[in-house]
Design a protein around this motif. Sequence first.
Motif, PDB file in Angstrom:
ATOM      1  N   ALA A 176      78.351  76.425  37.211  1.00 19.56           N
ATOM      2  CA  ALA A 176      78.485  74.988  36.652  1.00 19.56           C
ATOM      3  C   ALA A 176      77.806  74.834  35.430  1.00 19.56           C
ATOM      4  N   CYS A 177      76.612  75.257  35.290  1.00 17.95           N
ATOM      5  CA  CYS A 177      75.661  75.289  34.189  1.00 17.95           C
ATOM      6  C   CYS A 177      76.364  75.857  32.905  1.00 17.95           C
ATOM      7  N   GLU A 178      76.746  77.374  33.333  1.00 13.83           N
ATOM      8  CA  GLU A 178      77.413  77.865  32.114  1.00 13.83           C
ATOM      9  C   GLU A 178      78.770  76.961  31.503  1.00 13.83           C
ATOM     10  N   MET A 179      79.381  76.479  32.651  1.00 10.66           N
ATOM     11  CA  MET A 179      80.661  75.557  32.057  1.00 10.66           C
ATOM     12  C   MET A 179      80.227  74.256  31.346  1.00 10.66           C
ATOM     13  N   LEU A 180      79.069  73.610  31.768  1.00 11.42           N
ATOM     14  CA  LEU A 180      78.423  72.622  31.144  1.00 11.42           C
ATOM     15  C   LEU A 180      78.165  72.874  29.616  1.00 11.42           C
ATOM     16  N   LEU A 181      77.502  74.233  29.386  1.00  7.61           N
ATOM     17  CA  LEU A 181      76.983  74.460  28.291  1.00  7.61           C
ATOM     18  C   LEU A 181      78.070  74.767  27.183  1.00  7.61           C
ATOM     19  N   ALA A 182      79.016  75.458  27.747  1.00  7.43           N
ATOM     20  CA  ALA A 182      80.328  75.731  27.125  1.00  7.43           C
ATOM     21  C   ALA A 182      80.911  74.314  26.423  1.00  7.43           C
ATOM     22  N   PHE A 183      80.881  73.366  27.237  1.00  4.87           N
ATOM     23  CA  PHE A 183      81.441  72.166  26.915  1.00  4.87           C
ATOM     24  C   PHE A 183      80.458  71.111  25.901  1.00  4.87           C
ATOM     25  N   ILE A 184      79.347  71.510  26.041  1.00  3.21           N
ATOM     26  CA  ILE A 184      78.496  71.025  25.248  1.00  3.21           C
ATOM     27  C   ILE A 184      78.295  71.541  23.773  1.00  3.21           C
ATOM     28  N   HIS A 185      78.681  73.138  23.660  1.00  5.36           N
ATOM     29  CA  HIS A 185      78.576  73.783  22.465  1.00  5.36           C
ATOM     30  C   HIS A 185      79.847  73.434  21.756  1.00  5.36           C
ATOM     31  N   ALA A 186      80.784  73.126  22.473  1.00  2.87           N
ATOM     32  CA  ALA A 186      82.111  72.822  21.932  1.00  2.87           C
ATOM     33  C   ALA A 186      82.005  71.097  21.087  1.00  2.87           C
ATOM     34  N   GLU A 187      81.261  70.502  21.668  1.00  3.49           N
ATOM     35  CA  GLU A 187      81.094  69.169  21.032  1.00  3.49           C
ATOM     36  C   GLU A 187      80.178  69.322  19.871  1.00  3.49           C
ATOM     37  N   PHE A 188      79.053  70.148  20.131  1.00  2.55           N
ATOM     38  CA  PHE A 188      78.220  70.391  18.967  1.00  2.55           C
ATOM     39  C   PHE A 188      78.839  71.096  17.652  1.00  2.55           C
ATOM     40  N   ASP A 189      79.865  71.934  17.932  1.00  3.65           N
ATOM     41  CA  ASP A 189      80.731  72.445  16.985  1.00  3.65           C
ATOM     42  C   ASP A 189      81.599  71.448  16.195  1.00  3.65           C
ATOM     43  N   LYS A 190      81.729  70.362  16.855  1.00  7.44           N
ATOM     44  CA  LYS A 190      82.737  69.454  16.163  1.00  7.44           C
ATOM     45  C   LYS A 190      82.021  68.527  15.084  1.00  7.44           C
ATOM     46  N   VAL A 191      80.569  68.636  15.501  1.00  7.55           N
ATOM     47  CA  VAL A 191      79.544  67.776  14.739  1.00  7.55           C
ATOM     48  C   VAL A 191      78.706  68.570  13.796  1.00  7.55           C
ATOM     49  N   GLY A 192      78.876  69.907  13.733  1.00 11.34           N
ATOM     50  CA  GLY A 192      77.830  70.769  13.046  1.00 11.34           C
ATOM     51  C   GLY A 192      76.551  70.885  13.672  1.00 11.34           C
ATOM     52  N   LEU A 193      76.299  70.596  14.868  1.00 10.78           N
ATOM     53  CA  LEU A 193      74.925  70.907  15.641  1.00 10.78           C
ATOM     54  C   LEU A 193      74.757  72.325  15.916  1.00 10.78           C
ATOM     55  N   ASP A 194      73.577  72.786  16.088  1.00 10.07           N
ATOM     56  CA  ASP A 194      73.324  74.174  16.143  1.00 10.07           C
ATOM     57  C   ASP A 194      73.287  74.381  17.874  1.00 10.07           C
ATOM     58  N   ARG A 195      74.152  75.436  18.195  1.00  8.25           N
ATOM     59  CA  ARG A 195      74.371  75.589  19.501  1.00  8.25           C
ATOM     60  C   ARG A 195      72.965  75.956  20.178  1.00  8.25           C
ATOM     61  N   ASP A 196      72.087  76.792  19.394  1.00  8.95           N
ATOM     62  CA  ASP A 196      70.945  77.441  20.153  1.00  8.95           C
ATOM     63  C   ASP A 196      69.879  76.290  20.393  1.00  8.95           C
ATOM     64  N   LEU A 197      70.222  74.944  19.995  1.00  8.73           N
ATOM     65  CA  LEU A 197      69.581  73.666  20.751  1.00  8.73           C
ATOM     66  C   LEU A 197      69.481  73.632  22.027  1.00  8.73           C
ATOM     67  N   VAL A 198      70.677  74.154  22.712  1.00  3.51           N
ATOM     68  CA  VAL A 198      70.855  74.068  24.163  1.00  3.51           C
ATOM     69  C   VAL A 198      71.288  75.518  24.594  1.00  3.51           C
ATOM     70  N   GLN A 199      70.475  76.163  25.523  1.00  2.00           N
ATOM     71  CA  GLN A 199      70.740  77.167  25.844  1.00  2.00           C
ATOM     72  C   GLN A 199      70.156  77.397  27.429  1.00  2.00           C
ATOM     73  N   MET A 200      70.648  78.415  28.066  1.00  2.00           N
ATOM     74  CA  MET A 200      70.181  78.671  29.359  1.00  2.00           C
ATOM     75  C   MET A 200      69.750  80.143  29.914  1.00  2.00           C
ATOM     76  N   ILE A 201      69.101  80.307  30.821  1.00  2.00           N
ATOM     77  CA  ILE A 201      68.845  81.549  31.346  1.00  2.00           C
ATOM     78  C   ILE A 201      70.247  82.325  31.862  1.00  2.00           C
ATOM     79  N   PRO A 202      70.576  83.359  31.295  1.00  2.00           N
ATOM     80  CA  PRO A 202      71.981  84.044  31.758  1.00  2.00           C
ATOM     81  C   PRO A 202      71.576  84.295  33.146  1.00  2.00           C
ATOM     82  N   ALA A 203      72.733  84.627  33.733  1.00  2.00           N
ATOM     83  CA  ALA A 203      72.969  85.519  34.909  1.00  2.00           C
ATOM     84  C   ALA A 203      72.739  86.715  34.733  1.00  2.00           C
ATOM     85  N   PRO A 204      71.960  87.586  35.698  1.00  2.00           N
ATOM     86  CA  PRO A 204      71.535  87.000  36.941  1.00  2.00           C
ATOM     87  C   PRO A 204      70.069  86.253  36.696  1.00  2.00           C
TER      88      PRO A 204
END
Length: 468
Positions: free
Chosen positions: A150-178
């Motif tokens: 769920a967290c991976e999906m949430l971040l994908a959605f946030i990054h898509a919104e960030f791309d629309k307005v020119g924000l850096d994806r690295d502002l929002v990251q997560m510890i990847p699995a595992p």
Amino acid sequence: MFFVSEELAEIDDILARARAAQTRFEAHGSQALYDQAALAAGWAIMEPERNRRLAELAVASTGLGNVADKITKNHRKTLGLLRDIAGVITHGVMREDAQSGITEIARPLGVVGAIVPSTNPAATPANNIINAVKCGNAIVVAPSPKGVAACEMLLAFIHAEFDKVGLDRDLVQMIPAPGSKAKTQALMEGCDKVICTGSQNNVHRAQTCGTPAVAVGAGNVTVIVDDSADLGDAARKIRASKTFDNATSCSSENAVVVLDSVRSAFLEEMASVGGALVEDEAGIVAKLWPDGHLNRAVIARDAKDMITALELDGQVPETTEFILVPTQGIGPEHPLSGEKLSRVLALYSARDFDEAAALTEQVQRHQGAGHSVGIHTKTEAHIERLARSMPTSRIIVNQAHTFATGGSFTNGMPFSLSMGCGAWGGNAVNENVHWRHFLQSTKIIREIPAREPSLDEIFGRYWQEAGA
């Protein structure tokens, strides 16, 4: 050892990218930019189709809660938070006080490390992310193992919104699995502030990691129903709260203390809203904790699944939504007095309000101290009595507890999924965790005319009473 080193290198890289992104974010910072980032993250979870997908994945991957309520939670918690932070100054001059000569300038923390639970694998990280970027920070989320998808999906959605307005994806990251304890520990030690919601083990680790931390205590809500309460209203609100998202919330009622004089009438009202009385404490305990741990077939499950797992089929009405189990014991040897994460309520009876308050305090000191207590009453003196004596940060009055504690459109609490429990719960804060915990400030101190008092101004009354 090689794998541990590799894991730590991975976290070092994530933190380095987050820190570089945050430095750029702050260097080009403005209130408009920070607000835009917060709104982008908010729309990422609130857009109806994405909200539905997140809710479905959360339930499918964690086995906790139900889709409809997750959708409601994702929407209302995020909408409420965005309402709370609209117009809040988090960039530039926050406060200017000519009398004290102090000007306060808002400053980001840097990189926030957020430890989030599986019970709310989208709503909690979204709340933290919105608060973080609103205040000019980068954030790295550490989800529980079940909450990774769920967290991976949430971040994908946030990054898509960030791309629309020119924000850096690295502002929002997560510890990847595992995920791993080593990775989470490295995040906590390497970030600038830890925000931790989850197991008490995680809370302890956050508070001892060496990084400033805001961590929250355990919930174990007890609600008093006194002899002045509107019993029908109380029953409806307790049912709505207890059953919401299958009792995954830390603010879900776990015990009800009802006065003897209204017990029968109250139980009738509870029965009318789907609350079944099950007078078999030993049997419920044995099935709810079959091996000393909460039964995964019961916790956060729909009513029918819970009833089957507790072997109550045919013993309770088909309309049963939750059960009430009469009990008297409190403490480690009486597990019903603790948090149950299920549609199970411990039911205590009290001769009068004094005994009800004493029972409630005992439950809180056993588990859940500092979190919150509820009361259904029309007697103001009872409310004030609890507020002055109970080891709790919140007294929720005549409300559905789950919806009220973490912020509601009908009360003044900040919208949050993390409730600080103060010294009672071993926490540094006893507020709802909100935007102010994601911000620091620099104060400009200017000289002002002297305000030195005379000794008589300070001690005059004391000298009159006690002598010089």
